[in-house]
Design a protein around this motif. Structure first.
Motif, PDB file in Angstrom:
ATOM      1  N   THR A 108       0.990  -1.259  -0.129  1.00  0.00           N
ATOM      2  CA  THR A 108       0.075  -0.028   0.008  1.00  0.00           C
ATOM      3  C   THR A 108       0.911   1.159   0.282  1.00  0.00           C
ATOM      4  OG1 THR A 108      -1.699  -1.196   1.308  1.00  0.00           O
ATOM      5  CG2 THR A 108      -1.748   1.315   1.109  1.00  0.00           C
ATOM      6  N   ALA A 109       0.613   2.210  -0.995  1.00  0.00           N
ATOM      7  CA  ALA A 109       1.322   3.400  -0.821  1.00  0.00           C
ATOM      8  C   ALA A 109       0.333   4.621  -0.855  1.00  0.00           C
ATOM      9  CB  ALA A 109       2.210   3.539  -2.433  1.00  0.00           C
ATOM     10  N   VAL A 110       0.845   5.751  -0.160  1.00  0.00           N
ATOM     11  CA  VAL A 110       0.087   6.827   0.207  1.00  0.00           C
ATOM     12  C   VAL A 110       0.987   8.280  -0.269  1.00  0.00           C
ATOM     13  CG1 VAL A 110      -1.233   8.176   1.831  1.00  0.00           C
ATOM     14  CG2 VAL A 110      -1.098   5.530   2.002  1.00  0.00           C
ATOM     15  N   ARG A 111      -0.011   8.966  -1.310  1.00  0.00           N
ATOM     16  CA  ARG A 111       0.868  10.229  -1.503  1.00  0.00           C
ATOM     17  C   ARG A 111       0.679  11.134  -0.498  1.00  0.00           C
ATOM     18  NH1 ARG A 111       2.267  12.620  -6.514  1.00  0.00           N
ATOM     19  NH2 ARG A 111       0.948  10.849  -7.720  1.00  0.00           N
ATOM     20  N   THR A 112       1.784  11.999   0.161  1.00  0.00           N
ATOM     21  CA  THR A 112       1.635  12.616   0.981  1.00  0.00           C
ATOM     22  C   THR A 112       1.988  14.268   0.507  1.00  0.00           C
ATOM     23  OG1 THR A 112       3.898  12.514   1.818  1.00  0.00           O
ATOM     24  CG2 THR A 112       2.127  11.214   2.826  1.00  0.00           C
ATOM     25  N   ALA A 113       2.577  14.445  -0.864  1.00  0.00           N
ATOM     26  CA  ALA A 113       2.924  15.624  -1.352  1.00  0.00           C
ATOM     27  C   ALA A 113       2.944  15.199  -2.807  1.00  0.00           C
ATOM     28  CB  ALA A 113       4.047  16.088  -0.757  1.00  0.00           C
ATOM     29  N   PRO A 114       2.951  16.325  -3.716  1.00  0.00           N
ATOM     30  CA  PRO A 114       3.364  15.947  -5.133  1.00  0.00           C
ATOM     31  C   PRO A 114       4.363  14.912  -5.443  1.00  0.00           C
ATOM     32  CG  PRO A 114       2.727  17.962  -4.679  1.00  0.00           C
ATOM     33  CD  PRO A 114       3.005  17.625  -3.479  1.00  0.00           C
ATOM     34  N   ASN A 115       5.382  15.098  -4.582  1.00  0.00           N
ATOM     35  CA  ASN A 115       6.801  14.148  -4.714  1.00  0.00           C
ATOM     36  C   ASN A 115       7.055  13.531  -3.629  1.00  0.00           C
ATOM     37  OD1 ASN A 115       7.291  16.528  -3.326  1.00  0.00           O
ATOM     38  ND2 ASN A 115       9.627  16.456  -3.993  1.00  0.00           N
ATOM     39  N   ALA A 116       6.172  13.214  -2.797  1.00  0.00           N
ATOM     40  CA  ALA A 116       6.340  12.452  -1.586  1.00  0.00           C
ATOM     41  C   ALA A 116       5.403  11.283  -1.395  1.00  0.00           C
ATOM     42  CB  ALA A 116       6.323  13.545  -0.223  1.00  0.00           C
ATOM     43  N   PHE A 117       5.938  10.171  -0.975  1.00  0.00           N
ATOM     44  CA  PHE A 117       5.201   9.098  -0.719  1.00  0.00           C
ATOM     45  C   PHE A 117       5.389   8.170   0.584  1.00  0.00           C
ATOM     46  CE2 PHE A 117       6.348  10.050  -4.870  1.00  0.00           C
ATOM     47  CZ  PHE A 117       5.086  10.050  -5.573  1.00  0.00           C
ATOM     48  N   ARG A 118       4.469   7.551   1.232  1.00  0.00           N
ATOM     49  CA  ARG A 118       4.592   6.526   2.306  1.00  0.00           C
ATOM     50  C   ARG A 118       4.180   5.143   1.773  1.00  0.00           C
ATOM     51  NH1 ARG A 118       1.446   9.137   5.124  1.00  0.00           N
ATOM     52  NH2 ARG A 118      -0.202   7.540   5.299  1.00  0.00           N
ATOM     53  N   TYR A 119       4.962   4.239   2.258  1.00  0.00           N
ATOM     54  CA  TYR A 119       4.348   2.828   1.650  1.00  0.00           C
ATOM     55  C   TYR A 119       4.539   1.950   2.959  1.00  0.00           C
ATOM     56  CZ  TYR A 119       9.659   2.811   0.821  1.00  0.00           C
ATOM     57  OH  TYR A 119      11.006   2.690   0.830  1.00  0.00           O
ATOM     58  N   THR A 120       4.081   0.857   2.685  1.00  0.00           N
ATOM     59  CA  THR A 120       3.871  -0.270   3.467  1.00  0.00           C
ATOM     60  C   THR A 120       3.879  -1.743   2.884  1.00  0.00           C
ATOM     61  OG1 THR A 120       2.990   0.846   5.276  1.00  0.00           O
ATOM     62  CG2 THR A 120       3.048  -1.444   5.557  1.00  0.00           C
ATOM     63  N   LEU A 121       4.931  -2.674   3.127  1.00  0.00           N
ATOM     64  CA  LEU A 121       4.704  -3.828   2.470  1.00  0.00           C
ATOM     65  C   LEU A 121       4.039  -4.858   3.444  1.00  0.00           C
ATOM     66  CD1 LEU A 121       5.375  -5.853   0.288  1.00  0.00           C
ATOM     67  CD2 LEU A 121       7.347  -6.132   0.891  1.00  0.00           C
ATOM     68  N   GLU A 122       3.079  -5.530   3.451  1.00  0.00           N
ATOM     69  CA  GLU A 122       2.525  -6.238   4.331  1.00  0.00           C
ATOM     70  C   GLU A 122       2.464  -7.841   3.827  1.00  0.00           C
ATOM     71  OE1 GLU A 122      -1.132  -4.444   6.601  1.00  0.00           O
ATOM     72  OE2 GLU A 122      -1.195  -3.689   4.338  1.00  0.00           O
ATOM     73  N   ALA A 123       2.594  -8.732   4.608  1.00  0.00           N
ATOM     74  CA  ALA A 123       2.744 -10.111   4.141  1.00  0.00           C
ATOM     75  C   ALA A 123       2.146 -11.013   5.370  1.00  0.00           C
ATOM     76  CB  ALA A 123       4.075 -10.557   4.045  1.00  0.00           C
ATOM     77  N   LYS A 124       1.585 -12.268   4.779  1.00  0.00           N
ATOM     78  CA  LYS A 124       0.732 -13.152   5.671  1.00  0.00           C
ATOM     79  C   LYS A 124       1.174 -14.604   4.988  1.00  0.00           C
ATOM     80  CE  LYS A 124      -3.592 -13.225   3.816  1.00  0.00           C
ATOM     81  NZ  LYS A 124      -5.177 -13.121   3.931  1.00  0.00           N
ATOM     82  N   ALA A 125       0.934 -15.578   5.752  1.00  0.00           N
ATOM     83  CA  ALA A 125       1.039 -16.902   5.182  1.00  0.00           C
ATOM     84  C   ALA A 125      -0.263 -17.326   4.522  1.00  0.00           C
ATOM     85  CB  ALA A 125       0.951 -17.935   6.426  1.00  0.00           C
ATOM     86  N   ARG A 126       0.049 -18.109   3.478  1.00  0.00           N
ATOM     87  CA  ARG A 126      -1.029 -18.170   2.269  1.00  0.00           C
ATOM     88  C   ARG A 126      -2.112 -18.848   2.854  1.00  0.00           C
ATOM     89  NH1 ARG A 126       0.902 -22.264  -1.961  1.00  0.00           N
ATOM     90  NH2 ARG A 126       0.807 -23.576  -0.278  1.00  0.00           N
TER      91      ARG A 126
END
Length: 329
Positions: free
Chosen positions: A121-139
């Motif tokens: 999941t990626a979220v824009r916080t400004a025109p040139n700025a971003f915050r991101y999170t990589l999540e994972a779980k067992a299938r």
């Protein structure tokens, strides 16, 4: 921790009192592998690897052992950095599952051979700025089992006209080894590692800071390590790192951890020096060692404050950089 992926997002805002900042795409908002890559003067990676096998046999004119340790540590840090950012860039090559201009989501996607489902999941916080999170779980696990393995933020550099300088910027990312260890086929490592990088343009100075905490053998306190890198493209650079390690590993009556640090500096020609210091633990006073090398990375000067220390050369004539400078980490 292996084989995970990640990416980012974008939004638009007008800059007040200055040029409007260009709105950067999700794909171009990703930190590139080169942005956080450490580089030291070297003739080849293979030479570092070969030299590390003989690091204890250094004499005057041999490959500098402190340069070899510096180069080997850089290869280790680069391995973690390039794997993480390479994973993010890999995912950026695919179309996001959803993208409303402010938030983008990639996945869920399951690797059958790995038994892991991931979501970025990626979220824009400004025109040139971003915050991101990589999540994972067992299938097959419930969505409540998603764990944030990699989190980060990135700001793309812009020029004086507000135009994005693609491939450059500033940001940070964190890898949570505890959460990664819950996933199938992953290392059982515990702790976390944090990266901060700043590379604003092709000619600007580069800085990369890395801090590691790792719990070994169920210890209640983590082993820590700190790495600090700075380089002017084509010019002078420095790399310092510090770790907790027992200098008296052979003596079961002295088990306290000392703080080992190495600060290496080099000129544009590659010639340089390293200043080593160990403090604390079971040491009554600090232990130091100093070494210089030439443009071929061969040892030209060796000194230290221990009586049994091998010594050779003259600092005034055999060192490209005069004067010791120890790490404060």
């Amino acid at each position: 921790m292996k084989k995970m992926f990640g990416v980012l997002a974008s939004l638009s805002l007008a800059a007040c009192g200055g040029p409007q900042i260009e709105t950067v795409s999700f794909k171009d908002g990703l930190p590139s592998q080169e942005m956080a890559k450490l580089e030291v003067p070297t003739e080849s990676e293979q030479r570092i690897n070969q030299g590390l096998a003989h690091v204890e046999q250094t004499l005057r004119g041999d490959l500098s052992r402190t340069w070899l340790v510096t180069g080997g540590t850089v290869l280790f840090v680069n391995g973690v950095t390039l794997w993480t950012l390479g994973s993010l860039n890999f995912v950026a090559g695919f179309e996001p599952t959803s993208d409303d201009g402010t938030t983008a989501v990639w996945g869920p996607h399951t690797n059958d051979w790995e038994g892991t489902t991931w979501k970025l999941t990626a979220v824009r916080t400004a025109p040139n700025a971003f915050r991101y999170t990589l999540e994972a779980k067992a299938r097959g696990a419930a969505d409540s089992e998603y764990a944030a393995v990699i989190t980060g933020s990135h700001t793309v550099a812009v020029d004086e006209n507000g135009k994005a300088i693609k491939g450059y910027g500033e940001g940070r990312f964190d890898i949570d080894y505890d959460k990664a260890a819950r996933l199938p086929h992953q290392d059982s490592k515990k702790g976390r590692v944090s990266f901060h990088y700043n590379r604003q343009s092709p000619t600007a100075a580069v800085t990369v800071d890395v801090d590691l905490e790792e719990f070994v053998n169920d210890a209640s306190r983590p082993d820590t390590a700190a790495y600090r890198y700075s380089q002017v493209p084509g010019g002078e650079g420095s790399f310092e790192f510090a770790v907790d390690s027992n200098i008296h590993w052979f003596d079961l009556t002295r088990i306290a951890l000392e703080r080992w640090s190495i600060k290496s500096r080099w000129t544009a020609t590659g010639a340089g020096r390293a200043d080593v210091r160990a403090t604390g633990g079971d040491l009554a006073s600090p232990v130091t060692m100093n070494e210089c090398w030439d443009t071929h990375f061969r040892s030209t000067f060796m000194d230290g404050n221990v009586a049994s220390q091998l010594r050779w050369g003259s600092e005034s004539t055999d060192c490209a950089i005069i004067g010791a400078s120890y790490s404060t980490r």
